[in-house]
Design an enzyme around this catalytic site. Sequence first.
Site, PDB file in Angstrom:
ATOM      1  N   LYS A 109       0.825  -1.220   0.000  1.00  0.00           N
ATOM      2  CA  LYS A 109       0.000   0.000   0.000  1.00  0.00           C
ATOM      3  C   LYS A 109       0.853   1.261   0.000  1.00  0.00           C
ATOM      4  CE  LYS A 109      -4.401  -1.764   1.353  1.00  0.00           C
ATOM      5  NZ  LYS A 109      -5.629  -1.687   2.085  1.00  0.00           N
ATOM      6  N   LYS A 165      -4.722  -9.287  -6.389  1.00  0.00           N
ATOM      7  CA  LYS A 165      -5.924  -9.535  -5.592  1.00  0.00           C
ATOM      8  C   LYS A 165      -7.084  -8.660  -6.076  1.00  0.00           C
ATOM      9  CE  LYS A 165      -6.645  -7.728  -1.510  1.00  0.00           C
ATOM     10  NZ  LYS A 165      -6.982  -7.372  -0.110  1.00  0.00           N
ATOM     11  N   LYS A 170     -11.306  -3.574  -3.536  1.00  0.00           N
ATOM     12  CA  LYS A 170     -12.312  -2.528  -3.746  1.00  0.00           C
ATOM     13  C   LYS A 170     -11.681  -1.196  -4.113  1.00  0.00           C
ATOM     14  CE  LYS A 170     -13.595  -3.044   0.979  1.00  0.00           C
ATOM     15  NZ  LYS A 170     -12.385  -2.890   1.787  1.00  0.00           N
TER      16      LYS A 170
HETATM   17  N1  AQP Z   1      -9.741 -10.639  -3.067  1.00  0.00           N
HETATM   18  C1  AQP Z   1     -10.063 -11.151  -1.889  1.00  0.00           C
HETATM   19  N2  AQP Z   1     -10.239 -12.492  -1.780  1.00  0.00           N
HETATM   20  C2  AQP Z   1     -10.573 -13.028  -0.564  1.00  0.00           C
HETATM   21  N3  AQP Z   1     -10.763 -12.285   0.562  1.00  0.00           N
HETATM   22  C3  AQP Z   1     -10.607 -10.953   0.480  1.00  0.00           C
HETATM   23  N4  AQP Z   1     -10.718  -9.962   1.370  1.00  0.00           N
HETATM   24  C4  AQP Z   1     -10.450  -8.778   0.757  1.00  0.00           C
HETATM   25  N5  AQP Z   1     -10.170  -8.978  -0.534  1.00  0.00           N
HETATM   26  C5  AQP Z   1     -10.247 -10.322  -0.746  1.00  0.00           C
HETATM   27  C6  AQP Z   1     -11.096 -10.145   2.769  1.00  0.00           C
HETATM   28  O1  AQP Z   1     -12.159  -9.246   3.056  1.00  0.00           O
HETATM   29  C7  AQP Z   1     -12.046  -8.837   4.428  1.00  0.00           C
HETATM   30  C8  AQP Z   1     -12.158  -7.354   4.519  1.00  0.00           C
HETATM   31  O2  AQP Z   1     -11.063  -6.743   3.857  1.00  0.00           O
HETATM   32  P1  AQP Z   1     -10.743  -5.216   4.139  1.00  0.00           P
HETATM   33  O3  AQP Z   1     -11.831  -4.394   3.638  1.00  0.00           O
HETATM   34  O4  AQP Z   1     -10.436  -5.012   5.566  1.00  0.00           O
HETATM   35  O5  AQP Z   1      -9.428  -4.865   3.411  1.00  0.00           O
HETATM   36  P2  AQP Z   1      -8.572  -5.556   2.345  1.00  0.00           P
HETATM   37  O6  AQP Z   1      -8.196  -6.925   2.737  1.00  0.00           O
HETATM   38  O7  AQP Z   1      -7.434  -4.617   2.076  1.00  0.00           O
HETATM   39  O8  AQP Z   1      -9.614  -5.611   1.133  1.00  0.00           O
HETATM   40  P3  AQP Z   1      -9.644  -4.779  -0.163  1.00  0.00           P
HETATM   41  O9  AQP Z   1     -10.907  -5.058  -0.874  1.00  0.00           O
HETATM   42  O10 AQP Z   1      -8.376  -5.007  -0.927  1.00  0.00           O
HETATM   43  O11 AQP Z   1      -9.716  -3.299   0.379  1.00  0.00           O
HETATM   44  P4  AQP Z   1      -8.817  -2.082   0.027  1.00  0.00           P
HETATM   45  O12 AQP Z   1      -8.881  -1.982  -1.473  1.00  0.00           O
HETATM   46  O13 AQP Z   1      -9.442  -0.929   0.720  1.00  0.00           O
HETATM   47  O14 AQP Z   1      -7.449  -2.374   0.532  1.00  0.00           O
HETATM   48  C9  AQP Z   1     -10.716  -9.361   4.956  1.00  0.00           C
HETATM   49  O15 AQP Z   1     -10.970 -10.508   5.743  1.00  0.00           O
HETATM   50  C10 AQP Z   1      -9.972  -9.728   3.710  1.00  0.00           C
HETATM   51  O16 AQP Z   1      -9.073 -10.798   3.953  1.00  0.00           O
END
Ligand code: AQP
Length: 346
Positions: A124, A208, A211
């Site tokens: 990040k 991955k 969002k």
């Molecule tokens: N691609 C993914 N596959 C499986 N699990 C996922 N999680 C996120 N992306 C995937 C799981 O969703 C939960 C919440 O995630 P988060 O919102 O705390 O942050 P993150 O893991 O950083 O998810 P994002 O979507 O990638 O958010 P941003 O873009 O804001 O960084 C967690 O349990 C995560 O493992």
Amino acid sequence: MTDTAAQTAAPTPSKRVFSGIQPTGNLTLGNYLGAIRNWVTLQDNSECLYCVVDMHALTLFQEPAALKEATRQVAAALIACGIDAEKHILFNQSLNQDHAELAWYFNCVARMGWLNRMTQFKDKAGKNRENASTGLFVYPNLMAADILAYRATHVPVGEDQKQHLELARDIAIKFNNDWEKPDFFPVVEPLILGEATRVMSLRDGSAKMSKSDPSDMSRINLTDDTDMIAKKIRKAKTDPEDLPRDADGFEGRPEARNLVTIYAALGNESISDALRDVGGGQFGAFKQKLADRAIAHLSPITEEMNRLLEDRAEIDRLLFRGGERAKALSAPILAETREVLGLVHH
Ligand code: AQP
């Protein structure tokens, strides 16, 4: 409260589940299959706390009105997916300041070397590490505090959060050792469940699904309508070969592996069962089946989410009530923690 004895935490149930999700945009199919779906199932046999982690979101700049809106949207999405905010606890993180207080204590427990190893910070912060917020660096300490403020024992997450949970375990162990209080904080168990523990981008099978990916075509959002879901799947990156007949055939084919994994997870079947059905076929026909499955699964969720969003004040009330209930669980644990640390607090 002047009587610390009255603040002694009630015994924690043998299994208390905590997990969080950032309101940094629309929830994706990755969030759903990797985390939320398992959160829903765990409600049947555990006491659960689910949290929209708005303070975590602040580690990267958020436009204030968008953050508020995303917090309500994520809460609505969780309820639409089946989170029961009456039986269990659903709230946004900033409603309970005990998370921030405990995170400070954990800033003093975690070591620089531990945080320096966190791959999510490296991803990040990118090349511009000097310009990253210090919050982004200590993010895993706040995550440990989210969990341990309730002495939660189990944390359902996607694969990407495994390293942060190992850090939460290390913090609990070091705290218990340094202050000679064995078992003060539980050593949490990650629950990484299901076929789709790491859903990948529809545009790049090695990244991955996220969002905050700048390309909306890289992900399926829980707010996408049926046409948009079908379009994104139709345009998903593939390769020129037919689908393999068994999982060994995914070697060097991350996009094929990802789409079949999503298909299997949506159908609640194993990847080998899914391949018995679609293996050997062409991507065109498979993509149609995948779109049908995704739409059948996600449309009712989107519909319910939109219905809930018609009354945002009710969502706020529900989150607030959840925050009060969460605070009632964490307050005595924080009081005990201050006592252990030697902070005068009467
Ligand atoms: N691609 C993914 N596959 C499986 N699990 C996922 N999680 C996120 N992306 C995937 C799981 O969703 C939960 C919440 O995630 P988060 O919102 O705390 O942050 P993150 O893991 O950083 O998810 P994002 O979507 O990638 O958010 P941003 O873009 O804001 O960084 C967690 O349990 C995560 O493992």
